[in-house]
Motif scaffolding. Structure first.
Motif, PDB file in Angstrom:
ATOM      1  N   LYS A  59      62.042  45.027 -57.807  1.00  0.00           N
ATOM      2  CA  LYS A  59      61.440  44.316 -58.725  1.00  0.00           C
ATOM      3  C   LYS A  59      62.512  44.904 -59.466  1.00  0.00           C
ATOM      4  N   GLU A  60      63.090  46.451 -59.797  1.00  0.00           N
ATOM      5  CA  GLU A  60      64.430  46.596 -60.254  1.00  0.00           C
ATOM      6  C   GLU A  60      65.342  46.801 -60.499  1.00  0.00           C
ATOM      7  N   PHE A  61      66.267  45.605 -59.193  1.00  0.00           N
ATOM      8  CA  PHE A  61      67.308  44.904 -59.206  1.00  0.00           C
ATOM      9  C   PHE A  61      66.932  43.201 -59.213  1.00  0.00           C
ATOM     10  N   GLY A  62      66.026  42.774 -60.137  1.00  0.00           N
ATOM     11  CA  GLY A  62      66.030  41.858 -61.079  1.00  0.00           C
ATOM     12  C   GLY A  62      65.840  40.838 -60.163  1.00  0.00           C
ATOM     13  N   ASN A  63      65.929  39.188 -60.249  1.00  0.00           N
ATOM     14  CA  ASN A  63      65.449  37.800 -59.995  1.00  0.00           C
ATOM     15  C   ASN A  63      65.938  37.267 -58.249  1.00  0.00           C
ATOM     16  N   PHE A  64      65.996  36.780 -57.459  1.00  0.00           N
ATOM     17  CA  PHE A  64      66.073  36.625 -56.429  1.00  0.00           C
ATOM     18  C   PHE A  64      66.095  35.408 -56.245  1.00  0.00           C
ATOM     19  N   SER A  65      67.056  33.963 -55.932  1.00  0.00           N
ATOM     20  CA  SER A  65      67.085  32.866 -56.086  1.00  0.00           C
ATOM     21  C   SER A  65      67.548  31.860 -54.398  1.00  0.00           C
ATOM     22  N   TYR A  66      66.627  32.008 -54.468  1.00  0.00           N
ATOM     23  CA  TYR A  66      66.925  30.463 -53.330  1.00  0.00           C
ATOM     24  C   TYR A  66      66.448  29.440 -53.250  1.00  0.00           C
ATOM     25  N   PRO A  67      67.349  28.576 -53.873  1.00  0.00           N
ATOM     26  CA  PRO A  67      66.392  27.170 -54.386  1.00  0.00           C
ATOM     27  C   PRO A  67      66.302  26.247 -53.448  1.00  0.00           C
ATOM     28  N   LYS A  68      65.432  25.874 -53.495  1.00  0.00           N
ATOM     29  CA  LYS A  68      64.334  24.728 -52.400  1.00  0.00           C
ATOM     30  C   LYS A  68      64.152  23.136 -52.653  1.00  0.00           C
ATOM     31  N   PHE A  69      64.140  23.059 -54.208  1.00  0.00           N
ATOM     32  CA  PHE A  69      63.729  22.001 -54.674  1.00  0.00           C
ATOM     33  C   PHE A  69      64.888  21.589 -55.399  1.00  0.00           C
ATOM     34  N   GLY A  70      65.291  20.497 -55.678  1.00  0.00           N
ATOM     35  CA  GLY A  70      66.670  19.928 -56.726  1.00  0.00           C
ATOM     36  C   GLY A  70      66.182  18.899 -56.527  1.00  0.00           C
ATOM     37  N   THR A  71      67.287  17.918 -57.188  1.00  0.00           N
ATOM     38  CA  THR A  71      67.212  16.887 -58.015  1.00  0.00           C
ATOM     39  C   THR A  71      68.575  16.283 -58.222  1.00  0.00           C
ATOM     40  N   ASP A  72      68.689  15.048 -57.654  1.00  0.00           N
ATOM     41  CA  ASP A  72      70.173  14.085 -57.567  1.00  0.00           C
ATOM     42  C   ASP A  72      70.468  13.640 -58.578  1.00  0.00           C
ATOM     43  N   ILE A  73      71.414  14.320 -59.757  1.00  0.00           N
ATOM     44  CA  ILE A  73      71.663  13.764 -61.106  1.00  0.00           C
ATOM     45  C   ILE A  73      72.863  13.378 -60.482  1.00  0.00           C
ATOM     46  N   SER A  74      73.447  12.920 -59.507  1.00  0.00           N
ATOM     47  CA  SER A  74      74.802  12.308 -59.379  1.00  0.00           C
ATOM     48  C   SER A  74      74.738  10.375 -59.830  1.00  0.00           C
ATOM     49  N   GLY A  75      73.328  10.286 -60.000  1.00  0.00           N
ATOM     50  CA  GLY A  75      73.834   8.615 -60.656  1.00  0.00           C
ATOM     51  C   GLY A  75      73.286   8.990 -61.536  1.00  0.00           C
ATOM     52  N   HIS A  76      73.304   9.494 -62.914  1.00  0.00           N
ATOM     53  CA  HIS A  76      72.630   9.395 -63.887  1.00  0.00           C
ATOM     54  C   HIS A  76      73.413   8.569 -65.070  1.00  0.00           C
ATOM     55  N   PRO A  77      73.526   8.112 -66.028  1.00  0.00           N
ATOM     56  CA  PRO A  77      74.671   7.574 -66.464  1.00  0.00           C
ATOM     57  C   PRO A  77      75.329   8.169 -67.078  1.00  0.00           C
TER      58      PRO A  77
END
Length: 405
Positions: free
Chosen positions: A74-92
């Motif tokens: 934790k001394e070096f902060g956060n680590f993100s390896y995003p697994k879930f996500g949303t496809d927003i390419s079709g949003h108006p």
């Protein structure tokens, strides 16, 4: 020109995305914001949010990240390896935009597949580099590690670093993504971050433009010191604030040491402390040799502005930071800033002019800076580069250049 800003969360307090959106709108740009969620009800139909399913994915991702990172350093902060996500390419808002700005959109909102879907639209996609994650193998700030300049592996954040750890896998996936599209562009809010981005292996050959963040018009210097959070007396007020005070990036331990240095100098009756933000424990407060006024988390800009206008000096003890919004806000409120010579802080603070730049990680020099600003009555002031007109013109110049890409 239609611009959409994509952001994890929209906040009524200190949100750089909302601030930039408002600046663009006030300058005739057809700007909108698309966020996963909000902690306020906007009166702007151009600010839109997602429903239950994307938010459920986000919560699941948070739980998964917590499990994956349980044993991290934790001394070096956060680590993100995003697994879930949303496809927003079709949003108006995305479909009708001419340019897509992607701000901080992790936390289970977007992942690499989401980025790819957006890039496949063929429109200019501008990633605003709010921290280092976009060009590392998963950390948000690399501290002294420079693996991002070649290839991330053996990550100092991870419990079992190796040549084939999560950082190396994510780095390889990002490399494939960045190499697959020519319509990806990058904006760095600080010259410090721009230098890091240009030295990274992932963004080699990519267009990187430096444009400072703007400051909300809600932050202004008041005619007299505010007494909303602290009753004024003959004592000087030392301030500190952060969303998460205990964040390893914010270096609160150095501020605590600096305050203890001031206490040892017999200044206990001259100064008081005002702190806003989350996670300040009674145990820590007891270690501060001054009277402490703790507001807790402040949820709107008017309250935060009142806090800055209560202070005689604001301290930012960050050890890893891009362009801390708190520094810009404090300076705009006329409150001098003391901080380390780290990240983008030297781009905002002019030594002994609108604040004091302390030697990196020296709590004693931080204490000297606090004393200097208070005894000299130093006032805060934003540098000309941070004027709204200069920032807006830089974005307009970027729009013009993207038309020809």
């Amino acid at each position: 020109m239609k611009i959409v800003h994509v952001q994890y969360g929209a906040s009524s307090s200190g949100n750089y995305t909302i601030t930039l959106h408002k600046l663009m709108k006030s300058n005739g740009v057809d700007s909108s914001v698309l966020a996963l969620f909000s902690n306020f009800v906007p009166d702007d139909p151009k600010i839109q949010f997602f429903g239950k399913l994307p938010n459920l994915k986000s919560r699941l991702d948070h739980k998964l990240q917590a499990r994956l990172n349980k044993e991290n350093n934790k001394e070096f902060g956060n680590f993100s390896y995003p697994k879930f996500g949303t496809d927003i390419s079709g949003h108006p808002l995305v479909k009708h935009a001419d340019i897509i700005y992607i701000h901080w959109a992790l936390g289970g909102f977007l992942n690499l597949k989401s980025f790819k879907k957006i890039a496949e639209l063929g429109k200019p996609v501008v990633f605003v580099i709010h921290d280092m994650w976009i060009f590392t193998g998963g950390c948000h700030y690399s501290f002294e590690c420079d693996n991002f300049k070649t290839f991330c592996r053996s990550c100092q954040v991870l419990p079992n670093p190796s040549d084939f750890d999560r950082s190396s896998k994510l780095f390889a996936k990002k490399e494939q993504f960045f190499n697959s599209f020519e319509n990806l562009f990058f904006v760095s809010p600080s010259k410090w971050m721009e230098k890091n981005a240009k030295s990274s292996a992932l963004l080699k050959g990519k267009s990187i433009t430096q444009i400072y963040n703007s400051v909300s018009e809600n932050f202004q210097e008041m005619p007299s010191k505010s007494e909303k959070f602290i009753k004024r007396s003959n004592k000087k007020i030392i301030g500190f604030g952060a969303n998460y005070i205990s964040s390893p990036y914010k270096g609160f331990k150095y501020l605590l040491e600096a305050l203890q240095h001031l206490g040892n100098r017999g200044l206990n009756e001259k100064y008081e402390i005002l702190v806003f933000g989350s996670n300040l424990s009674d145990e820590v407060i007891d270690k501060i040799p001054f009277k402490v006024h703790y507001t807790g988390y402040l949820s709107n800009e008017n309250d935060i502005c009142e806090a800055y206008n209560s202070m005689d000096v604001f301290v930012v003890s960050s050890v890893a930071d891009n362009l801390p919004t708190t520094v810009l806000e404090s300076l705009r409120c006329g409150t001098a800033v003391v901080g380390f010579e780290t990240g983008g802080i030297p781009e905002m603070v002019e030594h002994k002019m609108n604040g004091y730049l302390a030697k990196s990680l020296s709590s004693e020099d931080l204490a000297d800076g606090i004393s200097y600003c208070l005894e000299e009555g130093l006032r805060g002031k934003l540098k000309a580069e941070f004027a709204d007109e200069a920032i807006m013109q830089s974005h307009l110049d970027l729009f013009a250049s993207l038309k020809h890409k």
